[in-house]
Design an enzyme around this catalytic site. Structure first.
Site, PDB file in Angstrom:
ATOM      1  N   GLY A 110       0.788  -1.232   0.000  1.00  0.00           N
ATOM      2  CA  GLY A 110       0.000   0.000   0.000  1.00  0.00           C
ATOM      3  C   GLY A 110       0.816   1.276   0.000  1.00  0.00           C
ATOM      4  N   GLU A 118       4.507  -6.488   1.787  1.00  0.00           N
ATOM      5  CA  GLU A 118       4.166  -6.978   0.442  1.00  0.00           C
ATOM      6  C   GLU A 118       3.752  -5.847  -0.498  1.00  0.00           C
ATOM      7  OE1 GLU A 118       1.544  -9.991   1.827  1.00  0.00           O
ATOM      8  OE2 GLU A 118      -0.173  -8.644   1.926  1.00  0.00           O
ATOM      9  N   PRO A 119       4.696  -4.975  -0.829  1.00  0.00           N
ATOM     10  CA  PRO A 119       4.369  -3.912  -1.780  1.00  0.00           C
ATOM     11  C   PRO A 119       4.165  -4.451  -3.194  1.00  0.00           C
ATOM     12  CG  PRO A 119       6.717  -3.920  -1.306  1.00  0.00           C
ATOM     13  CD  PRO A 119       6.104  -4.945  -0.401  1.00  0.00           C
ATOM     14  N   GLY A 120       3.237  -3.832  -3.908  1.00  0.00           N
ATOM     15  CA  GLY A 120       3.039  -4.150  -5.318  1.00  0.00           C
ATOM     16  C   GLY A 120       3.354  -2.915  -6.135  1.00  0.00           C
ATOM     17  N   ARG A 121       2.427  -1.939  -6.049  1.00  0.00           N
ATOM     18  CA  ARG A 121       2.517  -0.714  -6.844  1.00  0.00           C
ATOM     19  C   ARG A 121       3.888  -0.035  -6.747  1.00  0.00           C
ATOM     20  NH1 ARG A 121      -2.229   2.447  -7.377  1.00  0.00           N
ATOM     21  NH2 ARG A 121      -2.935   1.267  -5.585  1.00  0.00           N
ATOM     22  N   ARG A 160      -7.946   2.989 -14.571  1.00  0.00           N
ATOM     23  CA  ARG A 160      -7.902   3.590 -13.241  1.00  0.00           C
ATOM     24  C   ARG A 160      -8.517   4.996 -13.186  1.00  0.00           C
ATOM     25  NH1 ARG A 160      -4.144   4.742 -10.570  1.00  0.00           N
ATOM     26  NH2 ARG A 160      -4.751   3.954  -8.525  1.00  0.00           N
ATOM     27  N   TYR A 168     -11.237   5.024 -10.386  1.00  0.00           N
ATOM     28  CA  TYR A 168     -10.865   5.684  -9.120  1.00  0.00           C
ATOM     29  C   TYR A 168     -10.677   7.185  -9.249  1.00  0.00           C
ATOM     30  CZ  TYR A 168      -9.031   0.873  -8.592  1.00  0.00           C
ATOM     31  OH  TYR A 168      -8.859  -0.484  -8.584  1.00  0.00           O
ATOM     32  N   CYS A 202     -16.503   3.036 -26.574  1.00  0.00           N
ATOM     33  CA  CYS A 202     -17.822   3.666 -26.664  1.00  0.00           C
ATOM     34  C   CYS A 202     -18.370   3.901 -25.271  1.00  0.00           C
ATOM     35  CB  CYS A 202     -18.761   2.778 -27.453  1.00  0.00           C
ATOM     36  SG  CYS A 202     -18.464   2.947 -29.182  1.00  0.00           S
ATOM     37  N   TYR A 249      -1.237  -2.089 -12.008  1.00  0.00           N
ATOM     38  CA  TYR A 249      -2.705  -2.092 -12.167  1.00  0.00           C
ATOM     39  C   TYR A 249      -3.155  -1.507 -13.508  1.00  0.00           C
ATOM     40  CZ  TYR A 249      -2.199  -3.086  -7.215  1.00  0.00           C
ATOM     41  OH  TYR A 249      -1.818  -3.657  -6.023  1.00  0.00           O
TER      42      TYR A 249
HETATM   43  N1  LLP Z   1      -1.255  -7.101  -0.106  1.00  0.00           N
HETATM   44  C1  LLP Z   1      -2.568  -7.293  -0.195  1.00  0.00           C
HETATM   45  C2  LLP Z   1      -3.213  -8.259   0.648  1.00  0.00           C
HETATM   46  C3  LLP Z   1      -3.314  -6.543  -1.110  1.00  0.00           C
HETATM   47  O1  LLP Z   1      -4.618  -6.716  -1.177  1.00  0.00           O
HETATM   48  C4  LLP Z   1      -2.655  -5.607  -1.943  1.00  0.00           C
HETATM   49  C5  LLP Z   1      -3.415  -4.819  -2.911  1.00  0.00           C
HETATM   50  C6  LLP Z   1      -1.262  -5.474  -1.831  1.00  0.00           C
HETATM   51  C7  LLP Z   1      -0.591  -6.228  -0.887  1.00  0.00           C
HETATM   52  C8  LLP Z   1      -0.468  -4.524  -2.691  1.00  0.00           C
HETATM   53  O2  LLP Z   1      -0.868  -3.211  -2.544  1.00  0.00           O
HETATM   54  P1  LLP Z   1      -0.007  -2.053  -3.281  1.00  0.00           P
HETATM   55  O3  LLP Z   1       1.362  -2.031  -2.643  1.00  0.00           O
HETATM   56  O4  LLP Z   1       0.071  -2.438  -4.706  1.00  0.00           O
HETATM   57  O5  LLP Z   1      -0.787  -0.824  -3.070  1.00  0.00           O
HETATM   58  N2  LLP Z   1      -6.489  -1.802  -8.315  1.00  0.00           N
HETATM   59  C9  LLP Z   1      -6.192  -0.813  -7.299  1.00  0.00           C
HETATM   60  C10 LLP Z   1      -5.350  -1.361  -6.202  1.00  0.00           C
HETATM   61  C11 LLP Z   1      -5.969  -2.545  -5.524  1.00  0.00           C
HETATM   62  C12 LLP Z   1      -5.029  -3.103  -4.516  1.00  0.00           C
HETATM   63  C13 LLP Z   1      -5.515  -4.395  -4.028  1.00  0.00           C
HETATM   64  N3  LLP Z   1      -4.658  -4.994  -3.061  1.00  0.00           N
HETATM   65  C14 LLP Z   1      -5.514   0.392  -7.975  1.00  0.00           C
HETATM   66  O6  LLP Z   1      -5.310   0.359  -9.182  1.00  0.00           O
HETATM   67  O7  LLP Z   1      -5.216   1.374  -7.306  1.00  0.00           O
END
Ligand code: LLP
Length: 448
Positions: A264, A306-309, A346, A350, A377, A406
């Site tokens: 997050g 657990e970072p993703g973004r 997005r 959002y 469309c 994403y």
């Molecule tokens: N861990 C868990 C359990 C999660 O549900 C998520 C994201 C992450 C880690 C990674 O979060 P991040 O570091 O990427 O923020 N589609 C949305 C984001 C949904 C995130 C869902 N869970 C967007 O485009 O902003």
């Protein structure tokens, strides 16, 4: 141009700036570069829309995490949340860089396994894992299953696991002031994810899992939301969770050895966004956990993130070709590009904001305010509202920044549009890691 660009680029990385900015890329002679390639050359060769990912930047961020792990007193394990962006190549990069992997579906798990990702480094998340997915996780010997609710406990038992199953439990720490979009906040008791710490059922489940030898409960997991910009949110969660660990310890003699604080961490989409830079935030959070563990006498063995973004967002751009420019009677100017909400959802979903640039006119003054619209469309198919750009021309290439997370993973075939190719660029190396979809691909599963 190559050696000079490479040197500049290294200096640019070392300055730390790339992590704070929505545009971490070099401009050479008015042209936007990714690695040693001019973006417009790649667009011409591989066609648009096109997702470009700077593999070197992703790897360098992952190496930063490994360095942070190695410098902490406490054992720290970082994983990559693969929902942000996953394909075989990405799973392979994560494996090579030594991070663990968060998956949330059979499909993500299958991709990881096919990329020979070590199953013991996989964490299987999700609020509604199916019996088939849980069976698959057991068959592949996934390291840890992160349980969301008591139903999953029964479902796992119905699979008759041959060995004790290592699990964590997702909980909600009941924080209500998380500064992000309502659709991506999760840490409150009405959330569909996890179990509330205020709910007695949660403690009952923890006791049950602790005393059932078919499970090996390692600890609790939280994910507070996405695009969080204030470190205080994490520190509050740590306070609440370690308080709860202490309570479990004192009243139930339960010592949970692991704590997972989720992902997050916010990134910059525009110059107005506050970045929660991993390099700055993680050491502070780790230090806070270490000192709170001492104060509260909670003997933690391992802390997980657990970072993703924040590992991939800024490394990605989407390149489009300008196909038409249109003004409305009130003077609003639309720039129509050859992509759409199918590759960029997005903004519609959002109200997300982005920056963009004309990739061969980087140094020109931004004299116009324009709306970048797609070809779907749908009135909501706007990629960017009120963007400042130089006066665009038809056939200019335009790139939207910060699309590494994403975007590909949330893309669709709406309007039977085909998904763009994805290219990884690593300095002078370049590889197509997802082919552009063809019309035949669209029909591959259709039956008359
Ligand atoms: N861990 C868990 C359990 C999660 O549900 C998520 C994201 C992450 C880690 C990674 O979060 P991040 O570091 O990427 O923020 N589609 C949305 C984001 C949904 C995130 C869902 N869970 C967007 O485009 O902003």
């Amino acid at each position: 141009m190559r050696p000079a660009t490479t040197l500049l680029r290294v200096a640019f990385y070392l300055s730390g700036d790339p992590f704070m900015n929505y545009n971490p890329f070099m401009t050479v002679n008015n042209r936007l570069m990714m690695g040693e390639y001019a973006v417009s050359d790649l667009a011409r060769t591989y066609q648009t829309p096109l997702y470009l990912m700077d593999e070197a930047l992703i790897r360098s961020k992952m190496r930063t995490l490994k360095k942070i792990e190695s410098q902490a007193h406490l054992k720290v394990e970082c994983m990559y949340a693969s929902k942000a962006f996953l394909n075989l190549a990405m799973a392979h990069v994560v494996k090579e860089e030594g991070l663990s992997l968060d998956v949330v579906s059979g499909g993500e798990l299958y991709t990881a396994i096919k990329a020979q990702f070590p199953p013991e480094r996989i964490y299987f998340h999700g609020n509604n894992k199916s019996p088939q997915e849980l069976q698959m996780a057991l068959d592949y010997q996934v390291g840890t299953i992160v349980l969301d609710n008591p139903y999953e406990v029964e479902t796992i038992l119905a699979c008759q696991p041959k060995h004790p199953v290592t699990v964590m439990l997702r909980v909600n720490p009941e924080l209500h002031h998380i500064d992000t979009h309502a659709y991506i906040t999760t840490g409150h008791h009405d959330s569909k994810f996890g179990m509330s710490l205020l709910d007695n059922e949660t403690e009952e489940l923890i006791k049950r899992l602790t005393h059932d030898e078919r499970f090996n409960l390692k600890g609790l997991h939280v994910h507070l939301g996405s695009q969080i910009q204030d470190i205080k949110t994490f520190l509050e969660a740590v306070e609440v969770l370690l308080g709860y660990y202490r309570h479990l310890n004192q009243s139930e003699k339960i010592a949970l050895p692991w704590l997972n604080l989720g992902g997050g961490f916010g990134v910059a989409y525009t110059e107005h966004d506050q970045v929660l830079d991993l390099e700055f935030a993680l050491p502070q959070i780790i230090a806070a956990v270490e000192s709170m563990c001492l104060n509260k006498q909670v003997p933690l063995e391992k802390l997980l993130f657990e970072p993703g973004r924040s590992l991939v967002a800024n490394a990605g751009i989407t390149v489009y070709e300008v196909q038409a420019i249109k003004s409305t009677p009130s003077g609003k100017q639309y720039v129509f590009v050859d992509g759409s909400m199918a590759d960029h959802i997005r903004t519609a979903l959002y109200q997300a904001k982005y920056e963009a640039a004309l990739v061969d006119r980087m140094d020109e003054p931004k004299s116009k305010v324009l709306t970048i619209a797609g070809k779907a469309c749908e009135s909501g198919d706007i990629l960017i509202h009120d963007l400042k750009l130089p006066e665009p021309k038809v056939h200019d290439y335009i790139c939207v920044f910060t699309t590494g997370a994403y975007h590909y993973s949330m893309s669709s075939n709406y309007n039977r549009l085909t998904r763009p190719a994805v290219i990884f660029v690593n300095q002078s190396e370049l590889r197509v890691v997802n082919e552009r979809e063809s019309y035949e691909d669209l029909l591959a599963k259709d039956r008359l």
